[in-house]
Write an enzyme that holds these catalytic residues in place. Structure first.
Site, PDB file in Angstrom:
ATOM      1  N   SER A  18       0.830  -1.206   0.000  1.00 35.57           N
ATOM      2  CA  SER A  18       0.000   0.000   0.000  1.00 35.57           C
ATOM      3  C   SER A  18       0.867   1.261   0.000  1.00 35.57           C
ATOM      4  CB  SER A  18      -0.951   0.000   1.195  1.00 35.57           C
ATOM      5  OG  SER A  18      -0.258  -0.042   2.420  1.00 35.57           O
ATOM      6  N   CYS A  97     -14.527  -9.678   3.689  1.00 36.53           N
ATOM      7  CA  CYS A  97     -14.055  -8.335   4.010  1.00 36.53           C
ATOM      8  C   CYS A  97     -13.943  -7.476   2.756  1.00 36.53           C
ATOM      9  CB  CYS A  97     -12.695  -8.415   4.712  1.00 36.53           C
ATOM     10  SG  CYS A  97     -11.989  -6.815   5.153  1.00 36.53           S
ATOM     11  N   CYS A 191      -5.962 -10.839   8.987  1.00 30.92           N
ATOM     12  CA  CYS A 191      -5.386  -9.781   9.821  1.00 30.92           C
ATOM     13  C   CYS A 191      -5.633  -9.977  11.306  1.00 30.92           C
ATOM     14  CB  CYS A 191      -5.902  -8.421   9.365  1.00 30.92           C
ATOM     15  SG  CYS A 191      -7.702  -8.186   9.533  1.00 30.92           S
TER      16      CYS A 191
END
Length: 346
Positions: A18, A97, A191
């Site tokens: 990211s 998600c 996560c």
């Protein structure tokens, strides 16, 4: 008059992918803003990652915000994950998600900020209509995106879809302010699972409940330590009397705390059942390739879906370890067609 730059919201996790995504988009002329999403209750985890995100934001000179989605994540992802294992399923929380949080609530947040686009560090591509596999096949994440709303694709950017992981790390390593991101340990696939999924379940229920091991005819042939310790295809952690060769879990009977085991040659399945398809309405009888887990190869198959949305997959070659709760994801070459949630196999 200066032309207004297109604004993009980048989902930032504190990882190299990211981070490089945000840097590339800024180089390409976008007005970049970042967001870190708090999805679960782990203060130390978030503190560490938010510090990294803010370091990147300061280097790039961009605004970054922290979006607390713990309640939404718990309702849409975490609770169904726990309940899935309680029912004897093998959940896939990352795909859930992506639909509800990353390309659901995060897209809503992009709208609130007046952003034209949403970007993530996923290794995947798209052509505006269809999701395509990433150039780096070893990192391709299209499997986990099968259930997102494809109408959003024109507003989603995946800068790393054309990149290889080693090149992303090499790129970060050349920038002094980002060098630490090139060598940091990669995050776990799920996560909120720090060690094993069983440790997560222990917070909500008793997972250590000795029970019976059955053969495929229903005879008791051994014992196990609690059905939630097992997933389809597992071959260790239970006892089978007089076993001369390995046995594998083929079925979990949650309501009776029993597991059914079999030898490997009888664990194969060539027909899979699924529901809740995410496919165009016109696709009700077609041929393609299917992946039944993230790391499995594609298998040629025939797919049929009835009027109630119940699907059947006829495989051209049998596969091991088909687990209810996982996703069956369909491809045509590199193009992701869609998929559904596996309910059983034979």
């Amino acid at each position: 008059m200066k032309e207004k730059r297109e604004r993009v919201l980048v989902g930032m996790s504190g990882g190299v992918d990211s981070t490089v995504t945000a840097k590339l988009l800024q180089e390409w002329g976008y007005d970049v803003v970042g967001v870190y999403m708090k999805l679960h209750d782990n203060p130390a985890y978030h503190e560490r990652n938010i510090e990294r995100v803010r370091h990147v934001a300061e280097y790039l000179g961009i605004e970054v915000s922290v979006l607390d989605l713990t309640d939404a994540f718990k309702e849409a992802v975490y609770d169904p994950f726990v309940e899935g294992y309680r029912r004897g399923l093998t959940p896939n929380p990352c795909a859930v998600c992506n639909r509800h949080i990353k390309f659901g609530r995060m897209m809503e947040y992009a709208d609130e900020l007046g952003c034209d686009y949403l970007a993530t560090g996923h290794y995947v591509r798209h052509d505006g209509r269809n999701i395509l596999e990433a150039v780096d096949e070893t990192k391709d994440q299209s499997y986990f995106l099968f259930d997102i709303d494809k109408s959003l694709l024109p507003r989603i950017l995946f800068p790393l879809g054309e990149w290889r992981k080693e090149d992303v790390k090499a790129y970060a390593a050349k920038i002094p302010a980002l060098q630490a991101f090139a060598t940091q340990k990669e995050s776990s696939e799920i996560c909120f699972v720090e060690t094993t999924y069983v440790d997560v379940l222990k917070k909500h229920m008793n997972v250590d409940m000795p029970g019976e091991v059955l053969d495929t005819e229903g005879n008791v042939i051994g014992h196990h330590k609690g059905y939630m310790h097992y997933t389809i295809g597992k071959r260790r952690g239970f006892f089978v009397r007089g076993a001369q060769e390995p046995h594998y879990v083929s079925r979990i009977i949650a309501e009776k705390n029993q597991i059914v085991v079999t030898k490997k040659d009888t664990l194969l399945a060539d027909r899979i059942y699924f529901d809740r398809p995410n496919l165009p309405d016109s696709m009700r009888d077609f041929e393609c390739e299917v992946k039944i887990r993230y790391r499995t190869k594609k298998i040629p198959c025939r797919v049929r879906i009835d009027e109630e949305g119940q699907g059947t997959i006829e495989l051209q070659e049998p596969v091991y370890g088909v687990a209810a709760g996982q996703a069956a994801v369909f491809y045509e070459g590199p193009r992701l067609l869609g998929g559904g949630w596996i309910t059983g196999a034979e």
